[in-house]
Enzyme design. Structure first.
Site, PDB file in Angstrom:
ATOM      1  N   LYS A   1       0.843  -1.214   0.000  1.00 31.72           N
ATOM      2  CA  LYS A   1       0.000   0.000   0.000  1.00 31.72           C
ATOM      3  C   LYS A   1       0.868   1.250   0.000  1.00 31.72           C
ATOM      4  O   LYS A   1       0.688   2.165  -0.785  1.00 31.72           O
ATOM      5  CB  LYS A   1      -0.924   0.030   1.236  1.00 31.72           C
TER       6      LYS A   1
ATOM      7  N   ARG B   1      -9.899   0.829   8.432  1.00 29.59           N
ATOM      8  CA  ARG B   1      -9.391  -0.490   8.801  1.00 29.59           C
ATOM      9  C   ARG B   1     -10.495  -1.393   9.337  1.00 29.59           C
ATOM     10  O   ARG B   1     -10.251  -2.551   9.640  1.00 29.59           O
ATOM     11  CB  ARG B   1      -8.363  -0.345   9.935  1.00 29.59           C
TER      12      ARG B   1
ATOM     13  N   ARG C   1      11.883  -5.544   5.048  1.00 29.88           N
ATOM     14  CA  ARG C   1      11.572  -4.120   4.864  1.00 29.88           C
ATOM     15  C   ARG C   1      12.504  -3.239   5.700  1.00 29.88           C
ATOM     16  O   ARG C   1      12.854  -3.561   6.828  1.00 29.88           O
ATOM     17  CB  ARG C   1      10.130  -3.822   5.287  1.00 29.88           C
TER      18      ARG C   1
ATOM     19  N   ARG D   1      11.164  -1.366  11.205  1.00 31.33           N
ATOM     20  CA  ARG D   1      10.020  -0.949  12.026  1.00 31.33           C
ATOM     21  C   ARG D   1       9.851  -1.870  13.220  1.00 31.33           C
ATOM     22  O   ARG D   1      10.028  -3.067  13.101  1.00 31.33           O
ATOM     23  CB  ARG D   1       8.745  -0.963  11.172  1.00 31.33           C
TER      24      ARG D   1
ATOM     25  N   ARG E   1      -0.619  -8.890  13.233  1.00 34.53           N
ATOM     26  CA  ARG E   1      -1.188  -7.875  12.313  1.00 34.53           C
ATOM     27  C   ARG E   1      -1.964  -8.549  11.190  1.00 34.53           C
ATOM     28  O   ARG E   1      -3.006  -8.062  10.771  1.00 34.53           O
ATOM     29  CB  ARG E   1      -0.059  -7.002  11.741  1.00 34.53           C
TER      30      ARG E   1
HETATM   31  P1  AP5 Z   1       4.893  -1.632   1.983  1.00 36.26           P
HETATM   32  O1  AP5 Z   1       4.561  -0.792   0.805  1.00 36.26           O
HETATM   33  O2  AP5 Z   1       5.654  -1.014   3.083  1.00 36.26           O
HETATM   34  O3  AP5 Z   1       3.570  -2.358   2.508  1.00 36.26           O
HETATM   35  P2  AP5 Z   1       2.297  -1.770   3.240  1.00 36.26           P
HETATM   36  O4  AP5 Z   1       1.104  -2.401   2.592  1.00 36.26           O
HETATM   37  O5  AP5 Z   1       2.348  -0.293   3.317  1.00 36.26           O
HETATM   38  O6  AP5 Z   1       2.493  -2.474   4.644  1.00 36.26           O
HETATM   39  P3  AP5 Z   1       2.466  -1.892   6.130  1.00 36.26           P
HETATM   40  O7  AP5 Z   1       3.215  -2.884   6.977  1.00 36.26           O
HETATM   41  O8  AP5 Z   1       2.883  -0.476   6.171  1.00 36.26           O
HETATM   42  O9  AP5 Z   1       0.965  -2.044   6.429  1.00 36.26           O
HETATM   43  P4  AP5 Z   1       0.312  -2.043   7.798  1.00 36.26           P
HETATM   44  O10 AP5 Z   1      -1.097  -1.927   7.383  1.00 36.26           O
HETATM   45  O11 AP5 Z   1       0.615  -3.198   8.653  1.00 36.26           O
HETATM   46  O12 AP5 Z   1       1.014  -0.825   8.557  1.00 36.26           O
HETATM   47  P5  AP5 Z   1       0.565   0.667   8.826  1.00 36.26           P
HETATM   48  O13 AP5 Z   1       1.763   1.515   8.851  1.00 36.26           O
HETATM   49  O14 AP5 Z   1      -0.568   1.042   7.949  1.00 36.26           O
HETATM   50  O15 AP5 Z   1       5.690  -2.925   1.435  1.00 36.26           O
HETATM   51  C1  AP5 Z   1       6.220  -3.868   2.349  1.00 36.26           C
HETATM   52  C2  AP5 Z   1       7.651  -4.262   1.921  1.00 36.26           C
HETATM   53  O16 AP5 Z   1       7.570  -4.970   0.678  1.00 36.26           O
HETATM   54  C3  AP5 Z   1       8.574  -3.060   1.647  1.00 36.26           C
HETATM   55  O17 AP5 Z   1       9.863  -3.410   2.056  1.00 36.26           O
HETATM   56  C4  AP5 Z   1       8.526  -2.881   0.126  1.00 36.26           C
HETATM   57  O18 AP5 Z   1       9.720  -2.319  -0.381  1.00 36.26           O
HETATM   58  C5  AP5 Z   1       8.319  -4.304  -0.347  1.00 36.26           C
HETATM   59  N1  AP5 Z   1       7.498  -4.383  -1.551  1.00 36.26           N
HETATM   60  C6  AP5 Z   1       6.407  -3.628  -1.875  1.00 36.26           C
HETATM   61  N2  AP5 Z   1       5.889  -4.014  -3.055  1.00 36.26           N
HETATM   62  C7  AP5 Z   1       6.666  -5.057  -3.489  1.00 36.26           C
HETATM   63  C8  AP5 Z   1       6.649  -5.906  -4.632  1.00 36.26           C
HETATM   64  N3  AP5 Z   1       5.723  -5.756  -5.605  1.00 36.26           N
HETATM   65  N4  AP5 Z   1       7.580  -6.864  -4.752  1.00 36.26           N
HETATM   66  C9  AP5 Z   1       8.522  -7.017  -3.788  1.00 36.26           C
HETATM   67  N5  AP5 Z   1       8.605  -6.263  -2.669  1.00 36.26           N
HETATM   68  C10 AP5 Z   1       7.680  -5.294  -2.522  1.00 36.26           C
HETATM   69  O19 AP5 Z   1      -0.010   0.544  10.309  1.00 36.26           O
HETATM   70  C11 AP5 Z   1       0.843   0.231  11.401  1.00 36.26           C
HETATM   71  C12 AP5 Z   1       0.040   0.158  12.682  1.00 36.26           C
HETATM   72  O20 AP5 Z   1      -0.573   1.446  12.953  1.00 36.26           O
HETATM   73  C13 AP5 Z   1      -1.149  -0.824  12.675  1.00 36.26           C
HETATM   74  O21 AP5 Z   1      -0.744  -2.142  13.001  1.00 36.26           O
HETATM   75  C14 AP5 Z   1      -2.063  -0.205  13.731  1.00 36.26           C
HETATM   76  O22 AP5 Z   1      -1.604  -0.495  15.030  1.00 36.26           O
HETATM   77  C15 AP5 Z   1      -1.884   1.283  13.484  1.00 36.26           C
HETATM   78  N6  AP5 Z   1      -2.860   1.835  12.535  1.00 36.26           N
HETATM   79  C16 AP5 Z   1      -2.596   2.363  11.297  1.00 36.26           C
HETATM   80  N7  AP5 Z   1      -3.739   2.749  10.709  1.00 36.26           N
HETATM   81  C17 AP5 Z   1      -4.747   2.472  11.570  1.00 36.26           C
HETATM   82  C18 AP5 Z   1      -6.164   2.614  11.505  1.00 36.26           C
HETATM   83  N8  AP5 Z   1      -6.790   3.119  10.435  1.00 36.26           N
HETATM   84  N9  AP5 Z   1      -6.894   2.213  12.593  1.00 36.26           N
HETATM   85  C19 AP5 Z   1      -6.288   1.694  13.691  1.00 36.26           C
HETATM   86  N10 AP5 Z   1      -4.959   1.511  13.792  1.00 36.26           N
HETATM   87  C20 AP5 Z   1      -4.188   1.887  12.744  1.00 36.26           C
HETATM   88 MG    MG Z   2       2.625   1.080   4.883  1.00 32.55          MG
END
Ligand code: AP5
Ligand code: MG
Length: 210
Positions: free
Chosen positions: A13, A88, A123, A156, A167
């Site tokens: 994402k 979410r 990552r 992270r 997660r």
């Molecule tokens: P990346 O693009 O970083 O993936 P992502 O989908 O953004 O994954 P996240 O881990 O950031 O999602 P998340 O939902 O767990 O975390 P968030 O920060 O939103 O890609 C991942 C890796 O793969 C990278 O190294 C990238 O380079 C690589 N990659 C990408 N595409 C690729 C491809 N095609 N091929 C190969 N490699 C690839 O949330 C974190 C925490 O915050 C949550 O757990 C929760 O506690 C809280 N939080 C956030 N939003 C909310 C909400 N709305 N409500 C409640 N709590 C929330």
């Molecule tokens: Mg992300």
């Protein structure tokens, strides 16, 4: 254009939002990044969020809805935005409706769990500007430093095997049902999130232009 990027942790994402937001000239808004910034600055909300993030749980709705509402009220959002990681759950989706936000399209990036585990284990993130990397799939041209700002690359805190599993469970239990919700609203576009990053961007742009 107001878009939601939906998908499991590690689905890409953030990676796609970082690229597509430039192509569309709208900001990418990651609630995860907003929460991590608040934790880093030690604000009241950041301190309250810490225990949830570190356990892989969702931060309470009212806290994250307030953060999102404040962010989309800023002037750079007047022509639209990409929401990465929000909503979410159903109650966050309903909060968007109450705010009067009309979403044009929800792009669901689909990646199987076994690939997710490998992606998140490798990552890295810039500790200064937050840019995303991967040790093999998207290495920085500057080694252990960010190629954009020179900041140090870090792992992270929630990218440990146990928290990744937690997660993923939270995603399947609470977030995945949003696919049916937005499908019923005629707004869901599904994109395969496996393969080359650039090819996935092309598929995302194709569904947006269709
Ligand atoms: P990346 O693009 O970083 O993936 P992502 O989908 O953004 O994954 P996240 O881990 O950031 O999602 P998340 O939902 O767990 O975390 P968030 O920060 O939103 O890609 C991942 C890796 O793969 C990278 O190294 C990238 O380079 C690589 N990659 C990408 N595409 C690729 C491809 N095609 N091929 C190969 N490699 C690839 O949330 C974190 C925490 O915050 C949550 O757990 C929760 O506690 C809280 N939080 C956030 N939003 C909310 C909400 N709305 N409500 C409640 N709590 C929330
Ligand atoms: Mg992300």
């Amino acid at each position: 254009m107001k878009l939601i990027f939906l998908g499991a942790p590690g689905a890409g994402k953030g990676t796609q939002a970082e690229i597509v937001c430039k192509l569309l000239s709208v900001p990418a808004i990651s609630t995860g990044s907003i929460i991590r910034d608040a934790m880093k600055s030690g604000t009241e909300a950041g301190l309250a969020a810490k225990e949830y993030v570190e356990a892989g749980n969702l931060v309470p709705d009212e806290m994250v809805i307030k953060m999102l509402q404040d962010r989309i009220a800023l002037p750079d959002c007047k022509n639209g935005y990409i929401l990465d990681g929000f909503p979410r759950n159903l109650s966050q989706a309903q909060a968007l409706d109450r705010m009067g936000v009309i979403i044009d399209m929800v792009v669901d990036i689909e990646v199987p769990d076994d690939i997710i585990l490998e992606r998140l284990a490798g990552r890295r993130m810039c500790g200064k500007c937050g840019a995303g990397y991967h040790i093999t799939h998207k290495p920085s041209a500057k080694g252990e430093k960010c190629e954009l700002c020179g900041g140090p690359l870090i792992t992270r805190e929630d990218d440990t095997p146990q928290v990744i599993r937690d997660r993923l469970k939270v995603y399947h239990d609470q977030t995945e049902p949003l696919k049916d919700h937005y499908h019923a609203a005629g707004k869901l576009a599904v994109v395969a999130g496996t393969g080359d990053i650039g090819d996935i961007t092309k598929m995302v742009m194709a569904v947006l232009e269709a």
